[in-house]
Design a protein around this motif. Structure first.
Motif: not given
Ligand code: SF4
Ligand code: SF4
Length: 130
Positions: A21-22, A66-69, A80-83, A91-96
């Motif tokens: 993903a990265i 990933i979370k920081k990015y 907003e990350i969740k939304k 990165l979407f599936p790993y954003r949280n």
């Protein structure tokens, strides 16, 4: 996990994990030019140490990057990350922190590739027009 992400020519389905993903995010950021990723000059980007997709990576640090990015991408607005409305971002599936499987589940053809199905159909259309 099979996942549909942005690609140079539109979208593609890949076997996604955080490492990949990265790498895909960096390729997107660099207009899909491998050399540009390798020569990235933004050493302060949190994804920088992971951009090659190769070598030893510390999972905890990679997850945190990933979370920081995503936080940076959302202008430091954590809620907003969740939304996020870009399920085709790698990165979407790993954003949280965990794995969000709620979006972007590819509809697989018998061959297991929606892109292949589309190409086959397009080819048939062109052939019938010729
Ligand atoms: S490390 Fe950051 S700035 Fe460099 S290619 Fe990856 S996402 Fe882009
Ligand atoms: S998943 Fe969403 S918030 Fe994270 S980098 Fe991609 S577009 Fe930005």
């Amino acid at each position: 996990m099979k996942y549909r992400i942005q690609s140079k020519d539109g979208h593609k389905i890949v076997d996604l994990n955080r490492r990949k993903a990265i790498r895909e995010r960096c390729l997107n950021c660099s207009a899909w030019v491998n050399k540009e990723v390798a020569n990235c000059s933004f050493q302060y980007c949190v994804l920088y140490p992971f951009r090659s997709g190769q070598g030893k990576q510390i999972p905890k640090d990679r997850n945190s990057a990933i979370k920081k990015y995503c936080l940076w991408c959302m202008n430091d607005q954590r809620s907003e990350i969740k939304k996020c409305t870009c399920p085709d971002c790698p990165l979407f599936p790993y954003r949280n922190g965990g794995i969000d499987r709620s979006q972007n589940t590819p509809v697989l053809s018998k061959k297991g590739d929606i892109g292949l199905n589309f190409e086959d159909k397009t080819k048939t259309q062109y052939q019938s027009m010729a």
